[in-house]
Design a protein around this motif. Structure first.
Motif, PDB file in Angstrom:
ATOM      1  N   ASN A 208       0.803  -1.216   0.000  1.00  0.00           N
ATOM      2  CA  ASN A 208       0.000   0.000   0.000  1.00  0.00           C
ATOM      3  C   ASN A 208       0.841   1.274   0.000  1.00  0.00           C
ATOM      4  OD1 ASN A 208      -2.547   1.331   0.163  1.00  0.00           O
ATOM      5  ND2 ASN A 208      -2.112   1.785   2.303  1.00  0.00           N
ATOM      6  N   ILE A 256      -4.628  -8.244  -4.061  1.00  0.00           N
ATOM      7  CA  ILE A 256      -4.787  -7.970  -2.628  1.00  0.00           C
ATOM      8  C   ILE A 256      -6.213  -8.318  -2.191  1.00  0.00           C
ATOM      9  CG2 ILE A 256      -4.812  -6.167  -0.885  1.00  0.00           C
ATOM     10  CD1 ILE A 256      -2.083  -6.772  -1.667  1.00  0.00           C
ATOM     11  N   LEU A 257      -7.181  -7.922  -3.018  1.00  0.00           N
ATOM     12  CA  LEU A 257      -8.569  -8.199  -2.642  1.00  0.00           C
ATOM     13  C   LEU A 257      -8.806  -9.692  -2.512  1.00  0.00           C
ATOM     14  CD1 LEU A 257     -10.907  -5.672  -4.458  1.00  0.00           C
ATOM     15  CD2 LEU A 257     -10.052  -5.722  -2.122  1.00  0.00           C
ATOM     16  N   VAL A 260      -7.300 -10.776   0.674  1.00  0.00           N
ATOM     17  CA  VAL A 260      -8.077 -10.292   1.819  1.00  0.00           C
ATOM     18  C   VAL A 260      -9.332 -11.147   2.004  1.00  0.00           C
ATOM     19  CG1 VAL A 260      -9.542  -8.401   2.591  1.00  0.00           C
ATOM     20  CG2 VAL A 260      -7.241  -7.942   1.819  1.00  0.00           C
TER      21      VAL A 260
ATOM     22  N   SER C 127     -17.291  -7.640   2.188  1.00  0.00           N
ATOM     23  CA  SER C 127     -17.336  -6.405   1.405  1.00  0.00           C
ATOM     24  C   SER C 127     -16.720  -5.251   2.186  1.00  0.00           C
ATOM     25  CB  SER C 127     -18.771  -6.079   1.007  1.00  0.00           C
ATOM     26  OG  SER C 127     -19.531  -5.833   2.163  1.00  0.00           O
ATOM     27  N   VAL C 128     -16.846  -5.291   3.515  1.00  0.00           N
ATOM     28  CA  VAL C 128     -16.254  -4.226   4.315  1.00  0.00           C
ATOM     29  C   VAL C 128     -14.729  -4.274   4.242  1.00  0.00           C
ATOM     30  CG1 VAL C 128     -15.837  -3.617   6.717  1.00  0.00           C
ATOM     31  CG2 VAL C 128     -18.144  -3.744   5.867  1.00  0.00           C
ATOM     32  N   LEU C 129     -14.205  -5.475   4.025  1.00  0.00           N
ATOM     33  CA  LEU C 129     -12.749  -5.599   3.924  1.00  0.00           C
ATOM     34  C   LEU C 129     -12.222  -5.090   2.588  1.00  0.00           C
ATOM     35  CD1 LEU C 129     -12.040  -8.999   5.673  1.00  0.00           C
ATOM     36  CD2 LEU C 129     -11.074  -6.788   6.272  1.00  0.00           C
ATOM     37  N   VAL C 130     -13.118  -4.884   1.618  1.00  0.00           N
ATOM     38  CA  VAL C 130     -12.675  -4.425   0.303  1.00  0.00           C
ATOM     39  C   VAL C 130     -11.967  -3.066   0.383  1.00  0.00           C
ATOM     40  CG1 VAL C 130     -13.498  -3.603  -1.937  1.00  0.00           C
ATOM     41  CG2 VAL C 130     -14.221  -5.825  -1.066  1.00  0.00           C
ATOM     42  N   PRO C 131     -12.580  -2.053   1.021  1.00  0.00           N
ATOM     43  CA  PRO C 131     -11.861  -0.780   1.132  1.00  0.00           C
ATOM     44  C   PRO C 131     -10.541  -0.923   1.887  1.00  0.00           C
ATOM     45  CG  PRO C 131     -14.164  -0.487   1.720  1.00  0.00           C
ATOM     46  CD  PRO C 131     -13.937  -1.956   1.562  1.00  0.00           C
ATOM     47  N   TYR C 132     -10.509  -1.800   2.921  1.00  0.00           N
ATOM     48  CA  TYR C 132      -9.273  -1.990   3.665  1.00  0.00           C
ATOM     49  C   TYR C 132      -8.178  -2.525   2.751  1.00  0.00           C
ATOM     50  CZ  TYR C 132      -5.806  -4.210   6.619  1.00  0.00           C
ATOM     51  OH  TYR C 132      -4.614  -4.594   7.161  1.00  0.00           O
ATOM     52  N   GLY C 133      -8.567  -3.473   1.885  1.00  0.00           N
ATOM     53  CA  GLY C 133      -7.575  -4.091   1.011  1.00  0.00           C
ATOM     54  C   GLY C 133      -7.178  -3.223  -0.163  1.00  0.00           C
ATOM     55  N   ALA C 134      -8.058  -2.301  -0.555  1.00  0.00           N
ATOM     56  CA  ALA C 134      -7.758  -1.467  -1.715  1.00  0.00           C
ATOM     57  C   ALA C 134      -6.572  -0.557  -1.398  1.00  0.00           C
ATOM     58  CB  ALA C 134      -8.980  -0.638  -2.088  1.00  0.00           C
ATOM     59  N   VAL C 135      -5.626  -0.484  -2.340  1.00  0.00           N
ATOM     60  CA  VAL C 135      -4.472   0.398  -2.155  1.00  0.00           C
ATOM     61  C   VAL C 135      -4.965   1.848  -2.083  1.00  0.00           C
ATOM     62  CG1 VAL C 135      -2.313   1.153  -3.204  1.00  0.00           C
ATOM     63  CG2 VAL C 135      -3.027  -1.238  -3.374  1.00  0.00           C
ATOM     64  N   THR C 136      -4.393   2.641  -1.190  1.00  0.00           N
ATOM     65  CA  THR C 136      -4.829   4.022  -1.005  1.00  0.00           C
ATOM     66  C   THR C 136      -4.811   4.806  -2.315  1.00  0.00           C
ATOM     67  OG1 THR C 136      -3.767   3.870   1.136  1.00  0.00           O
ATOM     68  CG2 THR C 136      -4.539   6.035   0.468  1.00  0.00           C
ATOM     69  N   VAL C 138      -5.134   3.677  -5.300  1.00  0.00           N
ATOM     70  CA  VAL C 138      -6.227   3.226  -6.157  1.00  0.00           C
ATOM     71  C   VAL C 138      -7.557   3.835  -5.689  1.00  0.00           C
ATOM     72  CG1 VAL C 138      -7.611   1.214  -6.796  1.00  0.00           C
ATOM     73  CG2 VAL C 138      -5.113   1.091  -6.852  1.00  0.00           C
ATOM     74  N   LYS C 182     -11.939   4.643   2.674  1.00  0.00           N
ATOM     75  CA  LYS C 182     -10.822   3.700   2.777  1.00  0.00           C
ATOM     76  C   LYS C 182     -10.641   3.169   4.206  1.00  0.00           C
ATOM     77  CE  LYS C 182      -6.502   2.078   2.154  1.00  0.00           C
ATOM     78  NZ  LYS C 182      -6.541   0.647   2.320  1.00  0.00           N
ATOM     79  N   PRO C 185     -13.653   0.858   7.474  1.00  0.00           N
ATOM     80  CA  PRO C 185     -13.669  -0.567   7.822  1.00  0.00           C
ATOM     81  C   PRO C 185     -12.737  -0.901   8.980  1.00  0.00           C
ATOM     82  CG  PRO C 185     -13.587  -0.311   5.467  1.00  0.00           C
ATOM     83  CD  PRO C 185     -13.443   1.060   6.024  1.00  0.00           C
ATOM     84  N   PHE C 186     -11.577  -0.244   9.020  1.00  0.00           N
ATOM     85  CA  PHE C 186     -10.633  -0.506  10.108  1.00  0.00           C
ATOM     86  C   PHE C 186     -11.298  -0.229  11.459  1.00  0.00           C
ATOM     87  CE2 PHE C 186      -7.359   1.266  12.977  1.00  0.00           C
ATOM     88  CZ  PHE C 186      -6.547   0.159  13.094  1.00  0.00           C
TER      89      PHE C 186
END
Lengths: 278, 393, 306
Positions: A208, A256-257, A260, C127-136, C138, C182, C185-186
């Motif tokens: 990240n 990554i997704l 995860v 689905s909540v983990l999706v924003p966590y996993g998405a690179v900032t 992106v 982003k 979710p955390f």
């Protein structure tokens, strides 16, 4: 769990849908954008009217250096993860299980390091790395990545190590194991789920990063995928790079997704393990 | 095999708390020694110091004549059985038992034969390739024992090894532990909080309280000649009854009856100042329904009349409860006993309650006036202030 | 019974002074095990901070490498008297406070939704983990392209005029939205962890006592998840204060949306003014430490997880 009335069910149902929308819309949007043709990319609609994979082939063309950036990202994040796990599991074991002066100092130090702003660290590194030849190299990124991967792994692993019964360690000592043998043959095998979790978290954090990579690289030699993405320009100044950016963004995000989603249980337990117990 | 000597051993933690104070204990070669006491009495700390898992603050620990204070556990050649068993969950039973031998780099053939021998003794042959998670509580306990005996160590240390088993299995394994210890004749130190285990297993029993050794003796000696109130109350179940008393002119005044002390009791306790506050101790089995006492026996004691509050028929015997006056015994050691029993005092609202064990034939009833006999030769007397047993010696 | 094998040599006079073999070996092993992690952290975090402090006291400009000299606090004076710093500082504070507050509210709602979810429990958590996993980076691109006047669906869909990314406040809203999306979710996951620790019986008991849903939330849920909450808020506040990635992508400081981290970057990398840039870096470092101190001291956050 209590029984719900019909109204409550509808309410929570709507809530569920809203949460799903909230979480997924931006990702679906970038995916949809990446599938639009250059002609329709400016049509401002959410869904593509014509589908194409053109943007993806454009992203992987040699000239952009994106292929190389992906390799850099994977390599650097993997090596960071392995090193962080090795060093952090050793330190976390000592901190949770051994008695020595300076233990709290190390924990407090790791906590402080995890709070250091990257911008405060990167300036000094920028200057020193150019002198010692680490600028724009893999090690030149791996080392600063350890500054956030190590505290993260130390705290996650400590939480897991504490769950392993003390008696096992005493039993190993009584069975004639040295401290190192007790660690390697008894504690580490039992802590593997924790090591794995810490590894995923460290990998995601390294993958990240943008600031370190943006400052400490200048060429394809070590430039990572997020930085390469930020450098995307159209083939000419009249070409809109949005399609290529979207495609690149999808490529960076999808692995990554998948990770995860496969390991969601572990990630949730890893993120909450330390903090919740307070 | 070897003897174990603790010479003025003390454990003080860095926060100033002293868990074990000046412990002197000599455990002979091949002896089965029990450390017993309520939780927090320092028995486990003492065991951990022998094991080398905790450092000794001061004093000397000798195993087989050699001072081992600073030796690491692995260099002391002693094996330990843990309350939680501490079986390695990622290893099979075979690997658990063989772990110590593997660490010691013994040849594979020797490891195999020793593991098989241990499995024979403990009836584990059919379970050697299973993981601990798939074993029953009793099997796990036996694996823990196997891990200890396979090394043929100088001594066994056992930290409440049976307390995680259910009551029936505990009795069974208790016999098995005794059998194995006799067979191997290895010096054993066994920690427990259960006085029944202490009485049945040990060659000798060491009773501890607040980090201090109270008395060390054979089980029968502890039972018959306890040195103080705590030991007297801790050993035996149901516990000894304690009643306030004075002795005047060879007559003990108890709340429910005056008892003329027999010659040997008077000699045993020595001279006592008239009016001095004492605590009399009477074990439940030293009472009897007067109708069931033989004539020759009868003159050893005194009888008195009382009404029972509660009668518990156990089949082989009756336990009866009756009140004994308004005054209760107040002593720090009695408080310790109460704390160990969970703080439930039977001395509740109407003063002291006495528990007596009566013959199964007596068929007593609640509320019926009954004549009860008490054996005067078995009376114990303690100084009410210090808790020490009165003794002419 | 105390299990921890604490050493007591220092406090008690003994006939066997010094450490036992076990304690000695333990100490030695501990130092060997900690050494690599400590050395690396000192090298890549401790040293650069000290070095940056030294640089901040000097005139160091890479365009004039020979002109370096000690100038005392004048870099700090230059930074603290400039409107650029205070503009960036204000932006950063606004972004931090607004996004953390929004994240808290949203995070709490999502945590409740996950905790009480009747349908699709796993789907929600995934689905909540999706924003966590998405690179900032992106995530920032997704939001920028959504509001982009040329390509974005959001601008025309909501008929936004003028396009948000052309105004200061519009840009701030997009930046905060991206940040909130982003990282909520955390917070939600940490709060969910806290919620899971509250026994259901407590709610039943409160219900029997006649507490309304809101009262149950305020009197039971909030106090009991406070530890988890404070830790989550501390880390998120520090994180938000350091905002750089998404700002760099979305506006790169245009429309006066610069943050302190971005300002530091501009000075260090684009202007190559190491002295001034380091002064900014050190000021950010001090701000972060002050925030952490306030949380530890006054708000009861204790990430010491022992």
């Amino acid at each position: 769990m209590e029984q719900y009335t019909r109204n409550q069910k509808i309410l929570w149902g709507i809530g569920t849908v809203v949460v799903l929308f909230y979480a997924l819309i931006p990702v679906i949007w970038i995916l949809s954008l990446s599938l639009k043709t250059p002609e329709t990319i400016g049509d401002q609609s959410f869904w593509p009217k014509e589908w194409t994979l053109e943007n993806y082939s454009a992203v992987f063309e040699e000239g952009l250096g994106f292929n190389r950036a992906i390799i850099n990202s994977i390599g650097i994040a993997l090596i960071t993860t392995v090193l962080a796990l090795a060093f952090a599991s050793m330190a976390a074991y000592a901190i949770t299980r051994l008695d020595f002066p300076g233990k709290t100092l190390i924990l407090a130090g790791a906590l402080a390091v995890s709070m250091f702003p990257a911008i405060s660290v990167v300036g000094g590194l920028f200057n020193v790395w150019r002198v010692v030849g680490l600028y724009d190299t893999w090690p030149g990124l791996i080392l600063p990545y350890l500054s956030f991967a190590l505290p993260l792994s130390i705290y996650t692993l400590s939480a897991f190590f504490r769950e392993i019964p003390w008696d096992l360690e005493k039993a190993a000592q009584m069975d004639g194991a040295t401290g190192m043998q007790a660690f390697r043959r008894v504690i580490l095998p039992l802590a593997m789920p924790g090591v794995f979790t810490a590894g995923i978290l460290a990998f995601i954090a390294a993958w990240n990063d943008f600031l370190f990579a943006n400052v400490l690289t200048s060429t394809d030699a070590a430039r990572t995928a997020p930085v390469a993405l930020s450098f995307f320009r159209g083939a000419s100044q009249f070409t809109d790079p949005s399609g290529a950016i979207a495609a690149g963004a999808v490529v960076v995000t999808i692995p990554i997704l998948i990770m995860v989603l496969i390991f969601q249980r572990r990630i949730v337990s890893g993120l909450t393990s330390g903090a919740v117990k307070g | 095999m070897a003897d174990i000597v603790l010479d003025r051993v003390t454990k003080t933690y860095s926060d100033g708390y002293t868990a074990v104070k000046d412990l002197n204990l000599e455990i002979a070669d091949g002896e089965f020694m029990i450390l017993v006491g309520p939780s927090g009495c320092g028995k486990s700390t003492a065991l951990n110091m022998i094991a080398g898992l905790e450092d000794i603050s001061s004093g000397e620990l000798r195993i087989g004549g050699e001072v081992v204070n600073k030796k690491a556990p692995r260099d002391r050649d002693i094996a330990m059985v843990f309350q939680s068993y501490a079986l390695y969950p990622h290893m099979t039973v075979r690997d658990n038992i063989a772990f110590a031998l593997k660490l010691a780099k013994r040849p594979q053939s020797e490891i195999d034969s020793k593991v098989n021998e241990a499995a024979d003794i403990l009836d584990l042959q059919n379970h050697l390739d299973r993981k601990p998670a798939n074993l029953s509580g009793g099997q796990r306990q036996r694996v823990a024992m196997g891990r200890a005996i396979v090394r043929n160590p100088k001594a066994f240390l056992m930290d409440e090894p049976l307390s995680n088993l259910d009551a029936k299995l505990r009795v069974q394994m208790r016999a098995e532990v005794a059998r194995i210890q006799h067979r191997l004749n290895t010096t054993t130190v066994y920690v427990t909080h259960d006085q029944t285990e202490a009485m049945t297993l040990g060659d000798r029993v060491a009773i501890m309280l607040h980090g201090v050794l109270q008395q060390v003796a054979s089980p029968m000696e502890l039972y018959n000649n306890p040195k103080n109130l705590f030991v007297a109350g801790f050993i035996g179940s149901p516990g000894m009854n304690f009643l306030p008393a004075t002795i005047d002119n060879g007559v003990a005044k108890l709340p429910m009856v005056d008892i003329k002390l027999p010659q040997d009791v008077a000699e045993r306790i020595g001279r006592v100042d008239a009016g001095k506050n004492l605590v009399a101790g009477i074990r439940p089995e030293d009472f009897e329904d007067a109708r069931h006492v033989g004539v020759d026996q009868r003159e050893r004691g005194t009888t008195f009349k009382t009404k029972f509050d509660l009668v518990e028929a156990m089949g082989a015997e009756y336990y009866v409860h009756f009140p004994a006056g308004d005054s209760t015994v107040e002593s720090a050691q009695v408080d310790d006993l109460l704390a160990d029993a969970g703080g439930v005092a039977e001395l509740s609202d109407q003063g002291a309650v006495v528990v007596a064990r009566l013959d199964a034939e007596s068929r007593v009833k609640v509320g019926e006036e009954t004549e009860v006999w008490v054996d005067a030769t078995k009376l114990h007397f303690f100084d009410a202030d210090t808790g020490e047993a009165l003794s002419s010696r | 019974m105390a299990v921890a094998a604490e050493t007591a040599q220092a406090t008690t006079p003994t006939q066997h002074t010094g450490l036992t073999d076990r304690a000695k070996a333990e100490r030695k092993l501990a130092y060997i095990l900690c050494a690599p992690a400590v050395l690396v952290m000192a090298l890549v975090a401790g040293f650069p901070i000290l070095y940056a402090f030294w640089l901040s006291l000097r005139r160091e400009d890479l365009r004039f490498p020979d002109a370096g000299e000690f100038v005392g606090l004048s870099n700090y004076i230059a930074v603290l008297t400039s409107s650029t710093w205070w503009g960036a500082f204000t932006n950063t504070m606004i972004i931090t406070v607004v996004s953390v507050l929004l994240e808290l509210v949203l995070g709490m709602l999502i945590a409740q939704a996950m905790y009480r979810a009747i349908f699709a429990r796993t789907a929600i958590r995934a689905s909540v983990l999706v924003p966590y996993g998405a690179v900032t980076v992106v995530a920032a691109f997704a939001w920028r392209l959504a509001f982009d006047p040329a390509t974005g669906f959001a601008t025309s869909l909501f008929n936004l005029e003028p396009p948000p990314l052309t105004t200061h406040w519009g840009s701030m809203v997009v930046i905060i939205t991206a940040e909130v999306w982003k990282t909520t979710p955390f917070i939600a996951l940490l709060l969910l962890g806290g919620l899971a620790l509250i026994p259901d019986d407590l709610y039943k008991a409160a219900k029997m006592d006649g507490a309304s849903a809101w009262q149950r939330f305020v009197k039971i849920t909030l106090p009991l998840i406070k530890p988890a909450l404070m830790v989550a808020v501390l880390f998120r506040t520090l994180d938000a204060f350091r905002i750089y990635d998404s700002l760099f992508i979305i506006t790169r400081g245009a429309n006066d949306t610069e943050s302190v981290s971005l300002l530091g970057y501009e000075q260090l990398v684009n202007r190559l003014n190491l002295g001034l840039g380091s002064a900014v870096s050190i000021l950010i470092f001090i701000c972060v430490m002050i925030i952490a101190f306030i949380f530890f001291r006054f708000l009861g956050a204790s990430p010491e997880r022992r």
